[in-house]
Enzyme design. Structure first.
Site, PDB file in Angstrom:
ATOM      1  N   GLU A   1       0.833  -1.218   0.000  1.00 52.43           N
ATOM      2  CA  GLU A   1       0.000   0.000   0.000  1.00 52.43           C
ATOM      3  C   GLU A   1       0.860   1.258   0.000  1.00 52.43           C
ATOM      4  O   GLU A   1       0.554   2.229  -0.688  1.00 52.43           O
ATOM      5  CB  GLU A   1      -0.945   0.024   1.213  1.00 52.43           C
ATOM      6  CG  GLU A   1      -1.982  -1.091   1.227  1.00 52.43           C
ATOM      7  CD  GLU A   1      -3.062  -0.966   0.155  1.00 52.43           C
ATOM      8  OE1 GLU A   1      -3.090   0.050  -0.558  1.00 52.43           O
ATOM      9  OE2 GLU A   1      -3.874  -1.904   0.034  1.00 52.43           O
TER      10      GLU A   1
ATOM     11  N   ARG B   1       0.491   3.695  -3.278  1.00 55.55           N
ATOM     12  CA  ARG B   1      -0.159   4.993  -3.062  1.00 55.55           C
ATOM     13  C   ARG B   1       0.865   6.114  -2.889  1.00 55.55           C
ATOM     14  O   ARG B   1       0.807   7.126  -3.575  1.00 55.55           O
ATOM     15  CB  ARG B   1      -1.077   4.924  -1.835  1.00 55.55           C
ATOM     16  CG  ARG B   1      -2.159   3.872  -2.004  1.00 55.55           C
ATOM     17  CD  ARG B   1      -3.241   3.998  -0.958  1.00 55.55           C
ATOM     18  NE  ARG B   1      -3.976   2.738  -0.847  1.00 55.55           N
ATOM     19  CZ  ARG B   1      -5.233   2.628  -0.438  1.00 55.55           C
ATOM     20  NH1 ARG B   1      -5.911   3.696  -0.098  1.00 55.55           N
ATOM     21  NH2 ARG B   1      -5.814   1.451  -0.356  1.00 55.55           N
TER      22      ARG B   1
ATOM     23  N   ASP C   1      -4.251 -10.154  -8.542  1.00 57.42           N
ATOM     24  CA  ASP C   1      -4.506  -9.158  -9.600  1.00 57.42           C
ATOM     25  C   ASP C   1      -3.315  -8.382 -10.171  1.00 57.42           C
ATOM     26  O   ASP C   1      -2.899  -8.569 -11.304  1.00 57.42           O
ATOM     27  CB  ASP C   1      -5.616  -8.181  -9.166  1.00 57.42           C
ATOM     28  CG  ASP C   1      -5.457  -7.614  -7.748  1.00 57.42           C
ATOM     29  OD1 ASP C   1      -4.392  -7.813  -7.146  1.00 57.42           O
ATOM     30  OD2 ASP C   1      -6.394  -6.954  -7.256  1.00 57.42           O
TER      31      ASP C   1
ATOM     32  N   GLU D   1     -12.168  -0.387 -10.394  1.00 59.11           N
ATOM     33  CA  GLU D   1     -11.754  -1.339 -11.433  1.00 59.11           C
ATOM     34  C   GLU D   1     -12.674  -1.385 -12.653  1.00 59.11           C
ATOM     35  O   GLU D   1     -12.204  -1.583 -13.785  1.00 59.11           O
ATOM     36  CB  GLU D   1     -11.604  -2.749 -10.845  1.00 59.11           C
ATOM     37  CG  GLU D   1     -10.440  -2.901  -9.869  1.00 59.11           C
ATOM     38  CD  GLU D   1     -10.701  -2.316  -8.490  1.00 59.11           C
ATOM     39  OE1 GLU D   1     -11.891  -2.057  -8.157  1.00 59.11           O
ATOM     40  OE2 GLU D   1      -9.739  -2.097  -7.726  1.00 59.11           O
TER      41      GLU D   1
ATOM     42  N   THR E   1      -0.858   0.570 -10.285  1.00 62.22           N
ATOM     43  CA  THR E   1      -2.137  -0.048  -9.928  1.00 62.22           C
ATOM     44  C   THR E   1      -3.015   0.870  -9.088  1.00 62.22           C
ATOM     45  O   THR E   1      -4.170   0.547  -8.803  1.00 62.22           O
ATOM     46  CB  THR E   1      -1.921  -1.414  -9.240  1.00 62.22           C
ATOM     47  OG1 THR E   1      -3.150  -2.138  -9.259  1.00 62.22           O
ATOM     48  CG2 THR E   1      -1.419  -1.260  -7.821  1.00 62.22           C
TER      49      THR E   1
HETATM   50  C1  DMJ Z   1      -6.437   0.254  -4.991  1.00 58.46           C
HETATM   51  O1  DMJ Z   1      -5.671   0.579  -3.890  1.00 58.46           O
HETATM   52  C2  DMJ Z   1      -5.615  -0.389  -6.075  1.00 58.46           C
HETATM   53  O2  DMJ Z   1      -6.326  -0.360  -7.272  1.00 58.46           O
HETATM   54  C3  DMJ Z   1      -5.241  -1.811  -5.761  1.00 58.46           C
HETATM   55  O3  DMJ Z   1      -4.568  -2.422  -6.834  1.00 58.46           O
HETATM   56  C4  DMJ Z   1      -6.466  -2.609  -5.447  1.00 58.46           C
HETATM   57  N1  DMJ Z   1      -7.325  -1.976  -4.491  1.00 58.46           N
HETATM   58  C5  DMJ Z   1      -7.607  -0.577  -4.554  1.00 58.46           C
HETATM   59  C6  DMJ Z   1      -8.860  -0.176  -5.296  1.00 58.46           C
HETATM   60  O4  DMJ Z   1      -9.900  -1.035  -5.300  1.00 58.46           O
END
Ligand code: DMJ
Length: 517
Positions: free
Chosen positions: A139, A143, A278, A412, A498
Protein backbone atom coordinates in the site's frame (compact mmCIF):
# COMPACT_ATOMS: atom_id res chain seq x y z
CA UNK A 1 27.65 -1.69 -8.37
CA UNK A 2 25.87 -4.65 -6.84
CA UNK A 3 22.42 -4.42 -5.38
CA UNK A 4 22.58 -4.33 -1.63
CA UNK A 5 20.17 -7.01 -0.56
CA UNK A 6 21.33 -9.00 2.41
CA UNK A 7 21.23 -12.76 2.21
CA UNK A 8 19.93 -12.95 -1.33
CA UNK A 9 21.69 -14.58 -4.22
CA UNK A 10 21.91 -12.27 -7.19
CA UNK A 11 19.55 -14.54 -9.08
CA UNK A 12 16.79 -14.07 -6.57
CA UNK A 13 17.33 -10.55 -5.48
CA UNK A 14 14.72 -7.90 -5.02
CA UNK A 15 14.38 -4.22 -5.82
CA UNK A 16 17.19 -2.41 -4.11
CA UNK A 17 16.63 1.03 -5.47
CA UNK A 18 17.30 4.25 -3.68
CA UNK A 19 19.71 2.71 -1.22
CA UNK A 20 21.55 5.97 -0.92
CA UNK A 21 19.23 8.91 -1.29
CA UNK A 22 22.22 11.23 -1.34
CA UNK A 23 23.64 9.64 -4.48
CA UNK A 24 23.92 12.24 -7.21
CA UNK A 25 21.02 11.89 -9.55
CA UNK A 26 21.80 12.24 -13.22
CA UNK A 27 18.19 12.32 -14.22
CA UNK A 28 17.64 15.09 -16.74
CA UNK A 29 14.07 16.27 -16.22
CA UNK A 30 14.04 18.62 -19.20
CA UNK A 31 15.22 15.90 -21.51
CA UNK A 32 12.57 13.59 -20.13
CA UNK A 33 9.90 16.23 -20.65
CA UNK A 34 10.94 16.71 -24.27
CA UNK A 35 10.80 12.98 -24.86
CA UNK A 36 7.04 12.90 -24.22
CA UNK A 37 5.05 12.44 -27.40
CA UNK A 38 2.14 14.53 -26.07
CA UNK A 39 1.83 17.21 -23.39
CA UNK A 40 0.63 15.38 -20.25
CA UNK A 41 -2.60 17.44 -20.08
CA UNK A 42 -3.21 17.13 -23.82
CA UNK A 43 -3.53 19.79 -26.46
CA UNK A 44 -7.22 20.59 -26.69
CA UNK A 45 -10.50 19.85 -24.92
CA UNK A 46 -12.95 17.39 -26.46
CA UNK A 47 -14.93 19.00 -29.26
CA UNK A 48 -18.32 17.58 -28.52
CA UNK A 49 -20.27 19.60 -25.91
CA UNK A 50 -21.82 16.59 -24.19
CA UNK A 51 -18.44 14.99 -23.56
CA UNK A 52 -17.04 18.31 -22.38
CA UNK A 53 -19.94 18.74 -19.94
CA UNK A 54 -19.43 15.21 -18.59
CA UNK A 55 -15.75 15.84 -18.13
CA UNK A 56 -16.52 19.04 -16.22
CA UNK A 57 -18.96 17.14 -14.04
CA UNK A 58 -16.24 14.67 -13.03
CA UNK A 59 -13.92 17.59 -12.32
CA UNK A 60 -16.57 19.11 -10.07
CA UNK A 61 -16.84 15.78 -8.21
CA UNK A 62 -13.09 15.79 -7.66
CA UNK A 63 -13.18 19.33 -6.33
CA UNK A 64 -16.01 18.40 -3.99
CA UNK A 65 -14.16 15.30 -2.73
CA UNK A 66 -10.94 17.29 -2.21
CA UNK A 67 -12.57 20.37 -0.62
CA UNK A 68 -14.34 18.25 1.96
CA UNK A 69 -11.22 16.23 2.71
CA UNK A 70 -9.32 19.50 3.10
CA UNK A 71 -11.94 21.03 5.35
CA UNK A 72 -12.51 18.09 7.68
CA UNK A 73 -9.57 15.73 7.39
CA UNK A 74 -6.46 17.40 5.94
CA UNK A 75 -3.43 15.47 7.15
CA UNK A 76 -5.41 12.37 8.07
CA UNK A 77 -5.42 9.46 5.65
CA UNK A 78 -9.05 9.52 4.59
CA UNK A 79 -12.17 11.62 5.08
CA UNK A 80 -15.13 10.28 7.03
CA UNK A 81 -17.83 12.21 5.18
CA UNK A 82 -20.78 11.50 7.50
CA UNK A 83 -19.12 12.32 10.77
CA UNK A 84 -17.01 15.03 9.10
CA UNK A 85 -13.69 13.99 10.50
CA UNK A 86 -10.54 12.16 9.48
CA UNK A 87 -9.53 8.50 9.53
CA UNK A 88 -5.97 7.29 10.09
CA UNK A 89 -6.19 3.48 10.06
CA UNK A 90 -3.27 1.13 10.35
CA UNK A 91 -2.18 0.44 6.79
CA UNK A 92 0.46 3.12 6.39
CA UNK A 93 2.66 2.68 9.45
CA UNK A 94 2.26 6.16 10.89
CA UNK A 95 2.38 7.94 7.54
CA UNK A 96 -0.37 10.50 7.08
CA UNK A 97 -2.01 12.31 4.21
CA UNK A 98 -2.73 9.27 2.00
CA UNK A 99 -5.53 11.22 0.31
CA UNK A 100 -3.23 14.20 -0.36
CA UNK A 101 -0.56 12.08 -2.03
CA UNK A 102 -3.10 9.96 -3.89
CA UNK A 103 -4.91 13.08 -5.16
CA UNK A 104 -1.91 15.13 -6.36
CA UNK A 105 -1.73 13.94 -9.96
CA UNK A 106 -5.51 13.89 -10.44
CA UNK A 107 -5.72 17.52 -9.28
CA UNK A 108 -2.89 18.43 -11.64
CA UNK A 109 -4.36 16.66 -14.65
CA UNK A 110 -7.78 18.22 -14.05
CA UNK A 111 -6.15 21.65 -13.89
CA UNK A 112 -7.43 22.25 -10.38
CA UNK A 113 -4.44 24.54 -9.85
CA UNK A 114 -5.32 26.05 -6.49
CA UNK A 115 -6.16 22.66 -5.02
CA UNK A 116 -2.95 21.17 -6.43
CA UNK A 117 -0.98 23.96 -4.71
CA UNK A 118 -2.76 23.22 -1.42
CA UNK A 119 -1.80 19.56 -1.72
CA UNK A 120 1.78 20.39 -2.68
CA UNK A 121 2.11 22.76 0.25
CA UNK A 122 0.98 20.02 2.62
CA UNK A 123 3.63 17.66 1.22
CA UNK A 124 6.31 20.35 1.59
CA UNK A 125 5.39 21.49 5.07
CA UNK A 126 3.63 18.63 6.83
CA UNK A 127 4.40 15.28 5.21
CA UNK A 128 6.53 13.63 7.89
CA UNK A 129 8.50 10.53 6.97
CA UNK A 130 10.06 10.25 10.37
CA UNK A 131 7.44 7.84 11.65
CA UNK A 132 7.50 4.56 13.45
CA UNK A 133 4.79 2.02 12.77
CA UNK A 134 3.86 -1.09 10.85
CA UNK A 135 2.98 -0.46 7.25
CA UNK A 136 1.83 -2.49 4.30
CA UNK A 137 4.77 -2.47 1.87
CA UNK A 138 2.33 -2.84 -1.03
CA UNK A 139 0.00 0.00 0.00
CA UNK A 140 2.82 2.42 0.80
CA UNK A 141 4.42 1.62 -2.51
CA UNK A 142 1.37 1.95 -4.77
CA UNK A 143 -0.16 4.99 -3.06
CA UNK A 144 2.72 7.04 -1.65
CA UNK A 145 5.68 6.11 -3.85
CA UNK A 146 3.45 5.92 -6.94
CA UNK A 147 1.71 9.20 -6.10
CA UNK A 148 4.94 11.08 -5.41
CA UNK A 149 6.69 9.75 -8.50
CA UNK A 150 3.78 10.68 -10.74
CA UNK A 151 3.62 14.16 -9.22
CA UNK A 152 7.34 14.57 -9.86
CA UNK A 153 7.24 13.42 -13.46
CA UNK A 154 4.23 15.61 -14.21
CA UNK A 155 5.58 18.78 -12.62
CA UNK A 156 9.36 18.47 -12.18
CA UNK A 157 9.00 19.67 -8.56
CA UNK A 158 11.98 18.32 -6.62
CA UNK A 159 10.06 17.94 -3.37
CA UNK A 160 8.11 15.02 -4.78
CA UNK A 161 11.23 13.28 -5.99
CA UNK A 162 13.14 13.66 -2.73
CA UNK A 163 10.19 12.41 -0.65
CA UNK A 164 9.77 9.40 -2.95
CA UNK A 165 13.46 8.51 -2.66
CA UNK A 166 13.51 8.95 1.11
CA UNK A 167 10.46 6.77 1.54
CA UNK A 168 11.77 4.16 -0.92
CA UNK A 169 14.84 3.82 1.26
CA UNK A 170 12.68 3.02 4.27
CA UNK A 171 11.04 0.12 2.46
CA UNK A 172 14.23 -1.74 1.61
CA UNK A 173 14.59 -3.88 4.74
CA UNK A 174 11.45 -5.77 3.70
CA UNK A 175 13.55 -7.44 1.00
CA UNK A 176 16.04 -8.93 3.45
CA UNK A 177 14.73 -12.47 3.18
CA UNK A 178 16.53 -15.63 2.04
CA UNK A 179 14.90 -15.40 -1.39
CA UNK A 180 14.73 -11.64 -1.76
CA UNK A 181 10.93 -11.94 -1.94
CA UNK A 182 9.76 -9.28 0.50
CA UNK A 183 7.40 -9.80 3.39
CA UNK A 184 4.14 -7.87 3.53
CA UNK A 185 4.56 -5.68 6.61
CA UNK A 186 7.43 -3.35 7.42
CA UNK A 187 8.27 -1.17 10.40
CA UNK A 188 9.05 2.31 9.11
CA UNK A 189 11.06 3.45 12.14
CA UNK A 190 14.61 4.74 11.70
CA UNK A 191 16.75 1.80 10.77
CA UNK A 192 20.06 3.14 12.05
CA UNK A 193 18.86 3.82 15.58
CA UNK A 194 16.69 1.06 16.98
CA UNK A 195 15.82 2.16 20.48
CA UNK A 196 13.70 1.23 23.41
CA UNK A 197 10.91 3.17 21.78
CA UNK A 198 11.23 1.61 18.32
CA UNK A 199 12.94 -1.74 18.85
CA UNK A 200 11.55 -3.16 15.61
CA UNK A 201 12.81 -0.44 13.26
CA UNK A 202 13.28 -1.70 9.75
CA UNK A 203 12.01 -5.17 10.58
CA UNK A 204 9.46 -6.93 8.43
CA UNK A 205 6.80 -9.55 8.95
CA UNK A 206 4.34 -11.59 6.99
CA UNK A 207 0.68 -10.81 7.48
CA UNK A 208 -0.80 -12.79 10.38
CA UNK A 209 -3.60 -13.98 8.09
CA UNK A 210 -1.28 -15.19 5.30
CA UNK A 211 -0.80 -18.92 5.66
CA UNK A 212 2.53 -20.18 7.01
CA UNK A 213 4.33 -16.86 6.91
CA UNK A 214 3.84 -16.49 3.19
CA UNK A 215 4.09 -13.43 0.99
CA UNK A 216 1.26 -12.45 -1.32
CA UNK A 217 1.64 -12.58 -5.11
CA UNK A 218 -0.18 -9.30 -5.73
CA UNK A 219 1.94 -7.59 -3.07
CA UNK A 220 5.49 -8.61 -3.95
CA UNK A 221 4.51 -8.62 -7.64
CA UNK A 222 3.44 -4.98 -7.52
CA UNK A 223 6.67 -3.15 -6.77
CA UNK A 224 8.58 -3.32 -10.00
CA UNK A 225 7.27 -0.25 -11.84
CA UNK A 226 7.83 2.09 -8.92
CA UNK A 227 11.22 0.68 -7.88
CA UNK A 228 12.50 0.90 -11.42
CA UNK A 229 11.77 4.63 -11.34
CA UNK A 230 13.32 5.01 -7.89
CA UNK A 231 16.38 3.35 -9.34
CA UNK A 232 16.43 5.70 -12.29
CA UNK A 233 16.10 8.79 -10.12
CA UNK A 234 18.56 7.74 -7.45
CA UNK A 235 21.17 6.30 -9.77
CA UNK A 236 21.21 3.05 -7.79
CA UNK A 237 20.67 -0.31 -9.42
CA UNK A 238 17.65 -2.48 -9.00
CA UNK A 239 17.15 -6.17 -9.50
CA UNK A 240 13.98 -8.09 -9.80
CA UNK A 241 12.12 -10.88 -8.09
CA UNK A 242 11.08 -12.60 -11.28
CA UNK A 243 13.78 -15.21 -11.31
CA UNK A 244 12.32 -16.91 -8.26
CA UNK A 245 8.95 -17.04 -9.95
CA UNK A 246 10.38 -18.21 -13.23
CA UNK A 247 12.19 -21.07 -11.51
CA UNK A 248 9.40 -22.41 -9.31
CA UNK A 249 7.05 -24.92 -10.89
CA UNK A 250 3.61 -23.52 -11.60
CA UNK A 251 0.58 -25.78 -11.32
CA UNK A 252 -0.95 -25.89 -14.84
CA UNK A 253 1.08 -22.77 -15.62
CA UNK A 254 -0.89 -20.80 -13.00
CA UNK A 255 0.59 -18.60 -10.26
CA UNK A 256 -0.81 -19.35 -6.80
CA UNK A 257 -1.32 -16.38 -4.48
CA UNK A 258 0.90 -17.43 -1.54
CA UNK A 259 4.65 -17.98 -1.70
CA UNK A 260 7.16 -18.60 1.08
CA UNK A 261 9.79 -15.82 1.21
CA UNK A 262 12.09 -18.35 2.88
CA UNK A 263 11.96 -21.31 0.49
CA UNK A 264 10.58 -19.68 -2.63
CA UNK A 265 7.87 -22.36 -2.88
CA UNK A 266 4.13 -21.97 -3.12
CA UNK A 267 2.34 -22.31 0.17
CA UNK A 268 -1.24 -22.78 -0.96
CA UNK A 269 -2.81 -23.42 -4.35
CA UNK A 270 -5.30 -20.58 -4.55
CA UNK A 271 -5.24 -18.70 -7.85
CA UNK A 272 -7.13 -15.52 -8.53
CA UNK A 273 -6.99 -12.68 -10.99
CA UNK A 274 -8.88 -10.67 -8.37
CA UNK A 275 -7.70 -9.91 -4.82
CA UNK A 276 -4.30 -11.40 -3.82
CA UNK A 277 -3.24 -12.04 -7.43
CA UNK A 278 -4.51 -9.16 -9.60
CA UNK A 279 -1.79 -6.55 -9.97
CA UNK A 280 1.00 -9.12 -10.34
CA UNK A 281 -0.33 -9.82 -13.86
CA UNK A 282 -0.92 -6.11 -14.46
CA UNK A 283 2.71 -5.27 -13.61
CA UNK A 284 4.07 -7.89 -16.02
CA UNK A 285 2.48 -6.35 -19.10
CA UNK A 286 3.07 -2.82 -17.83
CA UNK A 287 6.75 -3.54 -17.10
CA UNK A 288 7.15 -4.51 -20.71
CA UNK A 289 5.32 -1.41 -21.92
CA UNK A 290 7.21 0.88 -19.53
CA UNK A 291 10.52 -0.50 -20.79
CA UNK A 292 9.51 0.63 -24.28
CA UNK A 293 8.91 -3.03 -25.09
CA UNK A 294 12.42 -4.14 -24.19
CA UNK A 295 11.72 -6.20 -21.08
CA UNK A 296 10.83 -9.35 -23.00
CA UNK A 297 11.01 -11.58 -19.90
CA UNK A 298 8.00 -9.72 -18.49
CA UNK A 299 6.10 -10.01 -21.77
CA UNK A 300 6.71 -13.75 -22.02
CA UNK A 301 5.61 -14.29 -18.44
CA UNK A 302 2.48 -12.25 -19.08
CA UNK A 303 1.63 -14.10 -22.29
CA UNK A 304 2.14 -17.50 -20.66
CA UNK A 305 0.15 -16.57 -17.57
CA UNK A 306 -2.75 -15.23 -19.64
CA UNK A 307 -2.81 -18.38 -21.73
CA UNK A 308 -3.03 -20.53 -18.58
CA UNK A 309 -5.72 -18.26 -17.12
CA UNK A 310 -7.75 -18.50 -20.27
CA UNK A 311 -7.38 -22.26 -20.44
CA UNK A 312 -8.29 -22.97 -16.82
CA UNK A 313 -10.24 -20.04 -15.40
CA UNK A 314 -12.16 -18.23 -18.13
CA UNK A 315 -15.74 -19.49 -18.35
CA UNK A 316 -19.04 -18.58 -19.99
CA UNK A 317 -22.24 -18.57 -17.94
CA UNK A 318 -25.48 -20.17 -19.09
CA UNK A 319 -26.69 -16.66 -19.90
CA UNK A 320 -23.63 -16.03 -22.08
CA UNK A 321 -21.54 -13.88 -19.73
CA UNK A 322 -17.76 -14.31 -19.85
CA UNK A 323 -16.09 -14.38 -16.42
CA UNK A 324 -12.84 -15.40 -14.74
CA UNK A 325 -13.34 -17.93 -11.96
CA UNK A 326 -11.03 -18.52 -9.00
CA UNK A 327 -9.13 -21.80 -8.56
CA UNK A 328 -8.59 -23.65 -5.29
CA UNK A 329 -6.25 -26.59 -5.75
CA UNK A 330 -7.90 -27.57 -9.02
CA UNK A 331 -11.51 -26.83 -8.00
CA UNK A 332 -13.19 -23.80 -9.56
CA UNK A 333 -15.01 -21.21 -7.48
CA UNK A 334 -17.41 -19.47 -9.90
CA UNK A 335 -16.97 -16.06 -8.39
CA UNK A 336 -15.51 -12.79 -9.63
CA UNK A 337 -14.46 -9.99 -7.30
CA UNK A 338 -14.92 -6.32 -8.17
CA UNK A 339 -11.11 -6.18 -8.06
CA UNK A 340 -10.91 -8.72 -10.92
CA UNK A 341 -12.76 -6.30 -13.20
CA UNK A 342 -9.53 -4.41 -13.88
CA UNK A 343 -8.63 -7.36 -16.12
CA UNK A 344 -10.83 -6.21 -19.01
CA UNK A 345 -8.59 -3.15 -19.37
CA UNK A 346 -5.39 -5.12 -18.85
CA UNK A 347 -6.24 -7.75 -21.45
CA UNK A 348 -7.19 -5.04 -23.95
CA UNK A 349 -3.92 -3.22 -23.31
CA UNK A 350 -1.97 -6.46 -23.87
CA UNK A 351 -4.07 -7.42 -26.92
CA UNK A 352 -2.72 -4.45 -28.81
CA UNK A 353 0.67 -6.14 -28.70
CA UNK A 354 -0.33 -9.76 -29.20
CA UNK A 355 0.41 -11.44 -32.53
CA UNK A 356 -2.03 -10.66 -35.36
CA UNK A 357 -3.86 -13.97 -34.93
CA UNK A 358 -4.43 -13.38 -31.21
CA UNK A 359 -5.13 -9.67 -31.18
CA UNK A 360 -8.83 -9.81 -32.04
CA UNK A 361 -9.29 -12.83 -29.80
CA UNK A 362 -7.94 -10.96 -26.77
CA UNK A 363 -9.90 -7.80 -27.62
CA UNK A 364 -13.06 -9.95 -27.66
CA UNK A 365 -12.11 -11.50 -24.32
CA UNK A 366 -11.47 -8.05 -22.83
CA UNK A 367 -14.80 -6.78 -24.18
CA UNK A 368 -16.59 -9.86 -22.80
CA UNK A 369 -15.18 -9.38 -19.30
CA UNK A 370 -15.90 -5.65 -19.32
CA UNK A 371 -19.46 -6.38 -20.44
CA UNK A 372 -19.89 -8.84 -17.54
CA UNK A 373 -18.57 -6.28 -15.06
CA UNK A 374 -20.99 -3.72 -16.47
CA UNK A 375 -23.78 -6.27 -15.99
CA UNK A 376 -22.80 -6.57 -12.31
CA UNK A 377 -23.58 -2.84 -12.06
CA UNK A 378 -26.65 -2.88 -14.31
CA UNK A 379 -28.30 -5.71 -12.32
CA UNK A 380 -28.20 -3.81 -9.01
CA UNK A 381 -30.73 -1.30 -7.73
CA UNK A 382 -28.12 1.40 -7.33
CA UNK A 383 -26.37 0.72 -10.68
CA UNK A 384 -23.15 0.24 -8.74
CA UNK A 385 -21.50 -3.15 -8.53
CA UNK A 386 -21.03 -5.44 -5.50
CA UNK A 387 -17.69 -6.43 -3.99
CA UNK A 388 -18.06 -9.92 -5.48
CA UNK A 389 -20.55 -11.59 -7.80
CA UNK A 390 -21.18 -15.21 -8.62
CA UNK A 391 -22.21 -17.54 -11.35
CA UNK A 392 -23.74 -20.40 -9.45
CA UNK A 393 -27.01 -21.44 -7.88
CA UNK A 394 -28.87 -19.88 -10.77
CA UNK A 395 -27.40 -16.43 -10.19
CA UNK A 396 -25.39 -14.50 -12.74
CA UNK A 397 -23.22 -11.44 -12.11
CA UNK A 398 -24.90 -10.78 -8.76
CA UNK A 399 -23.74 -11.12 -5.17
CA UNK A 400 -25.38 -14.06 -3.46
CA UNK A 401 -23.94 -13.44 0.01
CA UNK A 402 -24.89 -10.57 2.25
CA UNK A 403 -21.25 -9.94 3.03
CA UNK A 404 -20.44 -9.28 -0.64
CA UNK A 405 -23.05 -6.64 -1.41
CA UNK A 406 -21.07 -3.54 -0.53
CA UNK A 407 -19.37 -0.99 -2.82
CA UNK A 408 -16.48 1.07 -1.48
CA UNK A 409 -15.95 3.51 -4.35
CA UNK A 410 -13.65 1.08 -6.14
CA UNK A 411 -12.29 1.96 -9.59
CA UNK A 412 -11.75 -1.34 -11.43
CA UNK A 413 -14.89 -1.33 -13.57
CA UNK A 414 -14.51 2.26 -14.79
CA UNK A 415 -10.79 1.59 -15.25
CA UNK A 416 -11.70 -1.07 -17.82
CA UNK A 417 -14.18 1.32 -19.47
CA UNK A 418 -11.37 3.84 -19.86
CA UNK A 419 -9.00 1.38 -21.55
CA UNK A 420 -11.76 -0.09 -23.72
CA UNK A 421 -12.75 3.40 -24.83
CA UNK A 422 -9.19 4.40 -25.67
CA UNK A 423 -8.55 1.17 -27.56
CA UNK A 424 -11.85 0.78 -29.44
CA UNK A 425 -13.65 4.15 -29.35
CA UNK A 426 -16.90 2.28 -28.97
CA UNK A 427 -19.24 4.95 -27.49
CA UNK A 428 -20.92 2.45 -25.17
CA UNK A 429 -17.94 2.68 -22.82
CA UNK A 430 -18.47 6.41 -22.36
CA UNK A 431 -22.15 5.72 -21.85
CA UNK A 432 -21.42 3.12 -19.17
CA UNK A 433 -19.00 5.52 -17.48
CA UNK A 434 -21.69 8.17 -17.40
CA UNK A 435 -24.12 5.68 -15.79
CA UNK A 436 -21.51 5.17 -13.06
CA UNK A 437 -21.15 8.94 -12.57
CA UNK A 438 -24.91 9.30 -12.12
CA UNK A 439 -25.04 6.38 -9.67
CA UNK A 440 -22.14 7.79 -7.64
CA UNK A 441 -23.88 11.15 -7.47
CA UNK A 442 -27.18 9.62 -6.45
CA UNK A 443 -26.04 7.07 -3.89
CA UNK A 444 -22.53 7.94 -2.72
CA UNK A 445 -22.50 11.75 -2.62
CA UNK A 446 -23.37 13.03 0.84
CA UNK A 447 -23.22 16.47 2.39
CA UNK A 448 -19.48 16.37 3.04
CA UNK A 449 -17.92 14.14 0.41
CA UNK A 450 -18.42 10.72 -1.12
CA UNK A 451 -19.06 7.55 0.84
CA UNK A 452 -19.12 3.84 0.09
CA UNK A 453 -22.44 2.03 0.48
CA UNK A 454 -23.29 -1.17 2.31
CA UNK A 455 -25.73 -2.77 -0.11
CA UNK A 456 -25.85 -2.10 -3.84
CA UNK A 457 -29.20 -3.95 -4.05
CA UNK A 458 -30.98 -1.47 -1.80
CA UNK A 459 -32.55 1.54 -3.50
CA UNK A 460 -31.79 3.56 -0.37
CA UNK A 461 -28.44 2.19 0.78
CA UNK A 462 -26.74 3.12 4.03
CA UNK A 463 -23.28 4.66 3.89
CA UNK A 464 -20.02 3.31 5.28
CA UNK A 465 -18.71 6.77 6.18
CA UNK A 466 -15.45 6.41 4.26
CA UNK A 467 -14.09 8.36 1.30
CA UNK A 468 -11.30 6.05 0.18
CA UNK A 469 -8.15 7.74 -1.10
CA UNK A 470 -8.28 5.59 -4.25
CA UNK A 471 -11.55 7.28 -5.16
CA UNK A 472 -9.55 10.46 -5.86
CA UNK A 473 -6.50 8.67 -7.25
CA UNK A 474 -8.29 6.21 -9.50
CA UNK A 475 -12.07 6.26 -9.82
CA UNK A 476 -12.36 9.95 -10.60
CA UNK A 477 -9.17 10.00 -12.69
CA UNK A 478 -10.31 7.15 -14.92
CA UNK A 479 -13.76 8.70 -15.30
CA UNK A 480 -12.20 12.03 -16.24
CA UNK A 481 -9.90 10.40 -18.78
CA UNK A 482 -12.87 8.58 -20.28
CA UNK A 483 -14.26 11.98 -21.27
CA UNK A 484 -10.93 13.42 -22.45
CA UNK A 485 -9.16 13.24 -25.76
CA UNK A 486 -6.68 10.39 -26.02
CA UNK A 487 -3.66 12.67 -25.69
CA UNK A 488 -4.37 13.44 -22.02
CA UNK A 489 -1.99 11.08 -20.21
CA UNK A 490 -1.56 9.32 -23.52
CA UNK A 491 -0.96 5.58 -23.48
CA UNK A 492 1.96 6.36 -25.83
CA UNK A 493 3.77 8.04 -22.96
CA UNK A 494 2.50 6.65 -19.67
CA UNK A 495 1.59 3.47 -17.87
CA UNK A 496 -0.66 3.73 -14.85
CA UNK A 497 0.49 2.01 -11.71
CA UNK A 498 -2.14 -0.05 -9.93
CA UNK A 499 -3.31 3.05 -8.03
CA UNK A 500 -3.69 4.91 -11.37
CA UNK A 501 -0.56 7.01 -10.87
CA UNK A 502 1.01 7.67 -14.28
CA UNK A 503 4.63 6.60 -14.68
CA UNK A 504 6.46 7.46 -17.88
CA UNK A 505 7.42 4.98 -20.56
CA UNK A 506 11.15 4.91 -21.12
CA UNK A 507 11.47 6.80 -24.41
CA UNK A 508 14.71 8.46 -23.35
CA UNK A 509 16.27 5.05 -23.13
CA UNK A 510 17.19 5.46 -19.53
CA UNK A 511 19.19 2.51 -18.55
CA UNK A 512 16.35 0.07 -17.71
CA UNK A 513 18.49 -1.57 -15.09
CA UNK A 514 15.86 -3.90 -13.71
CA UNK A 515 16.25 -7.52 -14.49
CA UNK A 516 19.26 -6.88 -16.67
CA UNK A 517 21.86 -7.79 -14.06
C1 DMJ B 1 -6.44 0.25 -4.99
O1 DMJ B 1 -5.67 0.58 -3.89
C2 DMJ B 1 -5.61 -0.39 -6.08
O2 DMJ B 1 -6.33 -0.36 -7.27
C3 DMJ B 1 -5.24 -1.81 -5.76
O3 DMJ B 1 -4.57 -2.42 -6.83
C4 DMJ B 1 -6.47 -2.61 -5.45
N1 DMJ B 1 -7.32 -1.98 -4.49
C5 DMJ B 1 -7.61 -0.58 -4.55
C6 DMJ B 1 -8.86 -0.18 -5.30
O4 DMJ B 1 -9.90 -1.03 -5.30
Amino acid sequence: SRPQVRGAEPASAAPAAARDTRAPSHFDYERFRQSLRHPARGRRPPEDPETRARRMKVKEMMKFAWDNYKQYALGKNELRPLTKNGHIGNMFGGLRGATVVDALDTLYIMELEEEFQEAKKWVEKSFDLNVNGEASLFEVNIRYIGGLLAAYYLTGEEVFKSKALELGEKLLPAFNTPTGIPRGVINLGRQDTPSLFSPCSGMSWSWGWASAGSSILAEFGTLHLEFLHLSELSGNPVMNIRKVLNKVEKPQGLYPNFLSPVTGNWVQHHVSIGGLGDSFYEYLIKSWLMSDKKDSEAKTMYDDALEAIEKHLVKKSAGGLTYIAEWRGGILDHKMGHLACFSGGMIALGAEHAGEEKKQHYMDLAAGITHTCHESYARSDTKLGPEAFRFDTGSEAMATRLSERYYILRPEVVESYMYMWRLTHDPKYRQWGWEAVKALEKHCRVEAGFSGIRDVYSATPTHDNMQQSFFLAETLKYLYLLFCEDDVLSLDDWVFNTEAHPLPINHTNFKAKAGMQ
